[in-house]
Scaffold this motif. Sequence first.
Motif, PDB file in Angstrom:
ATOM      1  N   LEU A  27       0.867  -1.179   0.000  1.00  0.00           N
ATOM      2  CA  LEU A  27       0.000   0.000   0.000  1.00  0.00           C
ATOM      3  C   LEU A  27       0.899   1.224   0.000  1.00  0.00           C
ATOM      4  O   LEU A  27       1.818   1.319   0.806  1.00  0.00           O
ATOM      5  N   ARG A  28       0.623   2.142  -0.918  1.00  0.00           N
ATOM      6  CA  ARG A  28       1.527   3.309  -0.996  1.00  0.00           C
ATOM      7  C   ARG A  28       0.793   4.590  -0.643  1.00  0.00           C
ATOM      8  O   ARG A  28       0.612   5.441  -1.498  1.00  0.00           O
ATOM      9  N   GLY A  29       0.327   4.705   0.563  1.00  0.00           N
ATOM     10  CA  GLY A  29      -0.303   5.936   0.996  1.00  0.00           C
ATOM     11  C   GLY A  29      -1.693   6.092   0.431  1.00  0.00           C
ATOM     12  O   GLY A  29      -1.928   6.845  -0.509  1.00  0.00           O
ATOM     13  N   MET A  30      -2.628   5.347   0.964  1.00  0.00           N
ATOM     14  CA  MET A  30      -3.983   5.358   0.432  1.00  0.00           C
ATOM     15  C   MET A  30      -4.869   6.152   1.378  1.00  0.00           C
ATOM     16  O   MET A  30      -4.760   6.013   2.587  1.00  0.00           O
ATOM     17  N   THR A  31      -5.709   6.988   0.839  1.00  0.00           N
ATOM     18  CA  THR A  31      -6.590   7.804   1.679  1.00  0.00           C
ATOM     19  C   THR A  31      -8.011   7.761   1.130  1.00  0.00           C
ATOM     20  O   THR A  31      -8.202   7.971  -0.066  1.00  0.00           O
ATOM     21  N   PHE A  32      -8.963   7.450   1.974  1.00  0.00           N
ATOM     22  CA  PHE A  32     -10.377   7.550   1.581  1.00  0.00           C
ATOM     23  C   PHE A  32     -11.247   7.505   2.827  1.00  0.00           C
ATOM     24  O   PHE A  32     -10.777   7.157   3.910  1.00  0.00           O
ATOM     25  N   ASP A  33     -12.499   7.887   2.688  1.00  0.00           N
ATOM     26  CA  ASP A  33     -13.444   7.853   3.807  1.00  0.00           C
ATOM     27  C   ASP A  33     -14.623   6.961   3.470  1.00  0.00           C
ATOM     28  O   ASP A  33     -14.922   6.740   2.304  1.00  0.00           O
ATOM     29  N   VAL A  34     -15.284   6.482   4.501  1.00  0.00           N
ATOM     30  CA  VAL A  34     -16.528   5.739   4.303  1.00  0.00           C
ATOM     31  C   VAL A  34     -17.575   6.429   5.158  1.00  0.00           C
ATOM     32  O   VAL A  34     -17.342   6.678   6.346  1.00  0.00           O
ATOM     33  N   ILE A  35     -18.711   6.773   4.545  1.00  0.00           N
ATOM     34  CA  ILE A  35     -19.758   7.446   5.332  1.00  0.00           C
ATOM     35  C   ILE A  35     -20.823   6.423   5.707  1.00  0.00           C
ATOM     36  O   ILE A  35     -20.932   5.356   5.097  1.00  0.00           O
TER      37      ILE A  35
END
Lengths: 260, 683
Positions: A27-35
């Motif tokens: 993983l190379r710096g993954m960003t996300f959100d879950v609402i």
Amino acid sequence: MKISEKILQVKEIKKTYGSGENQTEALRGMTFDVIPREFLGIMGASGSGKTTLLNCIATILHPTSGQIMLGGEDIFSFNEDFLANYRGKKIGYLFQDFELLDNLTGRENIELPLVIHGEQPKKCEAAIRTLAERLEIVPVLDKFPSQMSGGEKQRVAVARALISNPSIVLADEPTGALDSKNAKTLMKKLSLVNQEDGATILMVTHDANAASYCSRILFIKDGAIFHELRRDSPNETQSEFYDRILTVLAQLGGGSNNVL
Amino acid sequence: MFFNQIRRNSLRSRKENSLFFGSLIIAIVVFYVFLSLESQDVIIFLKTMESDAIRKLLVLIPIVYAVSLFFVFFLVYFANKYQLQRRSHEFGLYQTLGMKRRRIFSMLMGETVWNSLIALLIGIPVALFLTELISLATANLVGLGIIGHHFRVSWTGLIGTVGGFFAVQLIAMFLLSFIMSLKEPIDLLRDETEGTQLLASKKSGWIQLILGVILLLIAYAMGLFLLKTLSFLYIFAVIGILVTGIAGTLLLFRGIATFIGYRVRKNDRKSTGLATFTGRQLQENVLHQSAFLGIGSLLILLAIICLAYGVSTIFTRGDDGERTVDISLQGERQEIETVLTSKEIAPYIYAYYPMNLDTMDWEIVENGQGYSWGTLIEAIEDLPYSATKENLLNNLLGYSPFLFPLSSYNALLASMDQPEIILEPGELVLYNSDMFSQFRDDLEKALQSNPVIELDGQTYSLASEIRTQNLVADRFISIIFGLVVPDELYAELVSDQEPFCWNVALDPDFIEDQGLMHALMQVGGLLNETGLTYESYLSGIGRQLFYIVAGSYVSLYLGLMFLIIANTVLGLKFLMQQRSTRHRYETLLVLGAKKEALYSSAKTQVWVYFALVISVAIVNGIFGIASLLNSFLRLGDAVSDEMFILLSAIAVVVFLVTELGYIWLIRSESKREIRRMSSLNRG
């Protein structure tokens, strides 16, 4: 969107295996959100880092760096015991191979996440009943897994993932071991609990068919997010969404650029 | 490369599975200890004395060896099976990668040979050390600590051990490889062998439980009553007990699985944590392996009985009173005195004296004046009823007492540096040999009423103290009742004044210096040259020892072997089940179970698993020992049933300590297995 509305925040997650020259970055710096109430799909080729990501969120794998916030709390700032408490209670799991304990009955399997955390099985009888009816597994509640069909097993596993009312359900290729008919039934049920009960689901899958039930899909490649698709419901039909997914998958495979 | 792989693989096997490797070493030690019996101090000593009896005992060794081979085979088989199960994935991979089955087979055989060599390298020194220890301990226990001890290696034992061990290992591995070669590579790759949950019908489960209990009760009853009464139906009774007992135990274990299932269901609604999981694991364990648990339990039962019998034999036979006379010579006074005062022998002699003993002359008895036990009989009759008392009276009434002159008896006491007897006028001293000490209590009580007896018309009183010292060197000559009488009276009543024998006490310093055995053998050798007939204390000990060795050594050996084999195999079986259901533990971890909860679930499983097997074995054992006490087992008269039970209790404690040790071992092994799967960063 306020932070409190995000159930899961994945920030700059990195995971490297090995060291020195043998180092590989999964993983190379993954960003996300879950609402909340979201049905998020994660798709990608083999080795793209899907399972590593899921394992990190599932707290069974420590990321090398970055944060995973569940309900506003950084889950890796806690010790092992606390994490154990997290598993099963705040997070529900659905495995490709069901992972039902084959010496426990269906009911006993469903109760597991609760009794492990010290609750009385009596208290959850009503909840089991409701879930079992919704998932159509009432007849197999007192049977052992060896007496159930594959589809029934996975639906029992769904009930187990939902019984503790987790903040989020993590599903790892849930249709992987099912035939298309059973896969369809399962996805319909998952979609139902997502839409009617408001369960938040994060599903890793290969299967474009299964992914078409999602409301949003993240495509990852070589450990990073490559593309994102949102279903434009209710304007977009499921089959239209399915077509769009196939297009992205073709791109993901390198598209026509990679054809030699 | 091939050899390196073999070496690396076997190194890993040893590291990963200490129980496996430990069992191999145990097998080696078990073999050697038994096969080297011939070179044990006690046996070597006995050979000089009771060569015929020892020869018969040694003929038994190959038979017991064959039986041991059979059981050790099971031990090795299961140890290897467990190890192969752990590696099944690896073998599947080899096959998938194109390794031929033949090559896997030769690799396994190579590993077996290599592992066996290393096990032998460790096991043989351990076995040698242990046999030395046992040799010394037995010698000490039976009072032979005094023999000069030499380190000995039994070469036949060594060859038997190495040969037997290799044979058992290779045959077990051959069978296992064969079974494995029947599997598809994919099955090996899957690495999961547990069967699906068997659903024995509840009804038949309960029937089995009840039937098992009934059969066991029948076996107990037959053991307690039939063996005692119907002696002509012995063989049928024994077969009946074996059949009902074995069938009952096996059925019981099948039924217990149903019972556990019932408990799980009943508690299901209120139990939290991993209680249900633990119960289901146990149910599966017992149900899938009921025959196995039954056999394990029966083996432990055998071990209990052998241990109890062996321990009690040591103590019951070992008590033979103090040493009083070293050598008893027969011959003319002059001849004997010449020999004993000769310069070769004299330095070793502390004291020598004639021992006179005889019964009253027949003519005096014929006269009607003979003897009468007088009021002693009445005093005994007044004592509360007991079987011993009746026996004592019967013996007294039909028994003409031996008479010993005071001078002979005092010379005996003097040679032991004990105070002499001083007789009051008209007083005699009652003698009762240690071999018949069961009458001692009753006699002492009767003497308190100052009874009088009659000899040749005269009335005499009896001193309150009873004398018990052995009068001659040979322990087989013992006298139930005798009277120490003044020399003049002896001369009156016994016309033959020739001594029965001449007793010799060896110099205490010499004995301390050389050890009793060597001292006796040395002087015996000198006496052999003179042509005199003599009896030595040695032959007495020899006979005693033979009983101890033959009775206890073999049964203790078998007991320990059964115990070790049953426990190791049961433990391995448990670990195998845990191993094959390891993904369940992994799932539980993902579902949020804490490691500690898994440890404690596994702990409960180990405890209940062993407790089931052991408690059934103990209940069976109690009835088994009680049946033995009622029938085959004739205890020395000197030993009360209470003593026997006490000694059996000691054996039981030894047994329980061994069991606890095993439970601890299996628990830590099982914990390690769980820890291995629960590390967070599994990648």
